[in-house]
Design a protein around this motif. Sequence first.
Motif, PDB file in Angstrom:
ATOM      1  N   ALA A   1      53.879  33.599  30.268  1.00  0.00           N
ATOM      2  CA  ALA A   1      52.538  33.672  29.823  1.00  0.00           C
ATOM      3  C   ALA A   1      51.923  34.909  30.542  1.00  0.00           C
ATOM      4  O   ALA A   1      51.383  35.723  29.933  1.00  0.00           O
ATOM      5  N   GLU A   2      52.431  35.086  31.644  1.00  0.00           N
ATOM      6  CA  GLU A   2      51.793  36.337  32.566  1.00  0.00           C
ATOM      7  C   GLU A   2      52.383  37.642  32.168  1.00  0.00           C
ATOM      8  O   GLU A   2      51.531  38.642  31.925  1.00  0.00           O
ATOM      9  N   GLU A   3      53.540  37.507  31.612  1.00  0.00           N
ATOM     10  CA  GLU A   3      54.150  38.664  31.285  1.00  0.00           C
ATOM     11  C   GLU A   3      53.439  39.302  29.696  1.00  0.00           C
ATOM     12  O   GLU A   3      53.178  40.243  29.460  1.00  0.00           O
ATOM     13  N   PHE A   4      53.258  38.156  29.146  1.00  0.00           N
ATOM     14  CA  PHE A   4      52.708  38.167  27.648  1.00  0.00           C
ATOM     15  C   PHE A   4      51.209  38.894  27.806  1.00  0.00           C
ATOM     16  O   PHE A   4      51.045  39.758  27.045  1.00  0.00           O
TER      17      PHE A   4
ATOM     18  N   LYS B   1      48.562  46.052  36.779  1.00  0.00           N
ATOM     19  CA  LYS B   1      49.887  45.557  37.008  1.00  0.00           C
ATOM     20  C   LYS B   1      50.228  44.968  38.229  1.00  0.00           C
ATOM     21  O   LYS B   1      51.023  44.153  38.516  1.00  0.00           O
ATOM     22  N   HIS B   2      49.700  45.537  39.539  1.00  0.00           N
ATOM     23  CA  HIS B   2      49.704  45.077  40.711  1.00  0.00           C
ATOM     24  C   HIS B   2      49.461  43.330  40.941  1.00  0.00           C
ATOM     25  O   HIS B   2      50.088  42.675  41.380  1.00  0.00           O
TER      26      HIS B   2
ATOM     27  N   TRP C   1      43.444  36.319  34.765  1.00  0.00           N
ATOM     28  CA  TRP C   1      44.059  36.634  36.181  1.00  0.00           C
ATOM     29  C   TRP C   1      45.057  35.488  36.350  1.00  0.00           C
ATOM     30  O   TRP C   1      44.781  34.339  36.227  1.00  0.00           O
ATOM     31  N   PRO C   2      46.450  35.882  36.677  1.00  0.00           N
ATOM     32  CA  PRO C   2      47.218  34.843  37.007  1.00  0.00           C
ATOM     33  C   PRO C   2      46.939  34.167  38.265  1.00  0.00           C
ATOM     34  O   PRO C   2      46.668  35.025  39.528  1.00  0.00           O
ATOM     35  N   ILE C   3      47.036  33.015  38.538  1.00  0.00           N
ATOM     36  CA  ILE C   3      46.668  32.161  39.879  1.00  0.00           C
ATOM     37  C   ILE C   3      48.022  31.826  40.292  1.00  0.00           C
ATOM     38  O   ILE C   3      48.653  30.884  39.646  1.00  0.00           O
ATOM     39  N   ARG C   4      48.324  32.149  41.639  1.00  0.00           N
ATOM     40  CA  ARG C   4      49.816  31.836  42.198  1.00  0.00           C
ATOM     41  C   ARG C   4      49.661  31.157  43.327  1.00  0.00           C
ATOM     42  O   ARG C   4      48.432  31.149  44.017  1.00  0.00           O
TER      43      ARG C   4
END
Length: 656
Positions: free
Chosen positions: A124-127, A158-159, A209-212
């Motif tokens: 999903a993050e890449e998408f 991207k970062h 925003w991806p939450i890691r």
Amino acid sequence: MAGLIKAEDIAAVKDRVDIEDVVSEHVTLRRAGAGSLKGLCPFHDEKTPSFTVRPAVGVYHCFGCGQSGDVISFVMELEHLTFTDAVERLAAKVGLELRYEEGERPDREPAGRRMRLVEAHRVAEEFYLERLIGDKGEHARAGRDFLRAKGFNGTHAKHFGVGFAPRSGDALVAHLQAKGFNPDEMTASGLAGQSSRGLYDRFRGRVVWPIRDITGDTVGFGARRIFDDDRIEAKYLNTSETPIYKKAHMLYGLDLAKKTISRERRAVVVEGYTDVMAAHLAGVDNAVATCGTAFGVDHIKSLRRIMRDEAGGTPARVIFTFDGDAAGQKAAMKAFEEDQRWASQSFVAVAKDGMDPCDLRLRHGDEAVKALIDDAVPMFEFAVRTTISGFDLDHAEGRVSAMKAVAPIIAGIRDTTLRPEYVRTVAGWIGVEIEQLNAAVRTAPKGGTARRYENRRATAQRPPEGQQQNETASRPDAGIPVAPERPRIPKPDPRDPTIAGERQLLQVMLQYPESLKGTVFEQLRPGDLRAPAHRFILDAAIKAGGPSRVTSIGAWNEAIRSSTDPQLHDVLTELVVRDLPTKLDPTTGRPDERYVGALIQNVQEGALNAAIADALGRLRRLDPGASGYADDSRAASARLFELQTQLNRLREAGMR
């Protein structure tokens, strides 16, 4: 049992995975003696590190709360995984393909459930990123315009992995289906919802925003509203609670910030995703933010472990940035409510014009963000000034009311030596006499805004039953039922000098078996040890063949553990990880021979003294009027003389 991971593969995982690498993702470890590492325990609150790891043996133990185990149980406990999921995750880490017993797996989720959910988030993050960067359509352009207006470009996106969720209702669902994910995985992950029409994208028409987590795995998303006709009015949407996402534990940016936080022992807590981005790009790369929830106890625990927030020594620093509006002040005061939970110094940074770090960078550049953090004021000062700002200090009534309001704050300061200086300073701010404020502080209730931090009482208690079960759950035979009514083996009391000596001897045996090779080890008898737990452990070592059979420390300890009652596994782990209270020989790296000899002699003397006391007691209990008294008395006296002679010989040998 059908469907279980093969025992030899579990052993291979424990052999290949470095426990130091895994633990270091969550806890900052430091060298603490030969072959051991220490840090703040991830399982309970503490200000002085008592969590110890022995990489050579592959075990950990906390001397505060009693938690112990191996790398598998560590992952199970910290990430709330089943035994199988923990093994599968660690196996994936080292590229090991697991094998399973034949048959279906009863009563559990499909293999690699967590891995599948994490993989869905990665896809999903890449998408989302591709939609933001590569989509030339109008909607994606709106997402890029939003970020550009905040001072961010494509490289920045991207970062940080920032993307755009298409406005159509099922674009991500279709993409995930094409990648082989089923409806259950999409809904369980929080990426999709289920309606009467079928699956739909959870996030639509928003910048995401991806939450890691701390290891860098994407486990959730935060989504910002950018279209006026968005049917959901909430400014931000965040992933709901899922098997892999617990918002009370998550800090956005922690995966990127943890190294700097650990190195500098300083953390900066900001309020939003764009503030984290702005701070990192400005050079403040120890910034993190909560994810749709207030900064709370679990966030404090996460940062304290990384910062080495320990009592004594140079204090760490945590800096909070808040907006200058009423909501920002309220958030700051809530943070102050938890200030006593830190051993570190807490500070607050608020820009003069009330701007957040993102707006500050946009308007005044990177240096302004750095200056904001560098000019932070102590949390105490901010809390007091915020409190008294609500009173009219031009009148006596207002000054008295302000004094009463701040007195509990001063009374709650954990470092009592600072109170006199704070009283003088605050009295000047309010405009009252120092003795007036002193009197108010002496009678002020403690708690509320300045409540004191109390260590978790459970540190002096045994771990909960579930935790004890998890400590042994990582063994290959964990699924085998244990016979009921197993006799309880008492835990050794380290306050007893004799028991303490036995413990040190067993530490030598487990950690430095070469020091007890040959006839030295053969002198030891389980019956010479007073603590039952110690007897069982020594007996297991004898059954394992003794130190002469040792090929590696890990194999030696595993051989003893496999022959030891599970009740004693935590005792055994503690013996393996606890440092010996003596200096090691710099040439051999082992304890001095005289130290080891003294331990053996003390154990043998203790056994003889106990036998002498028993013999003397039997002699005194004999009834002179009983039949056979004379013979019994002679035998008891002879036995007493024999034991005393052995004790004298042992002492004479020790003096040579």
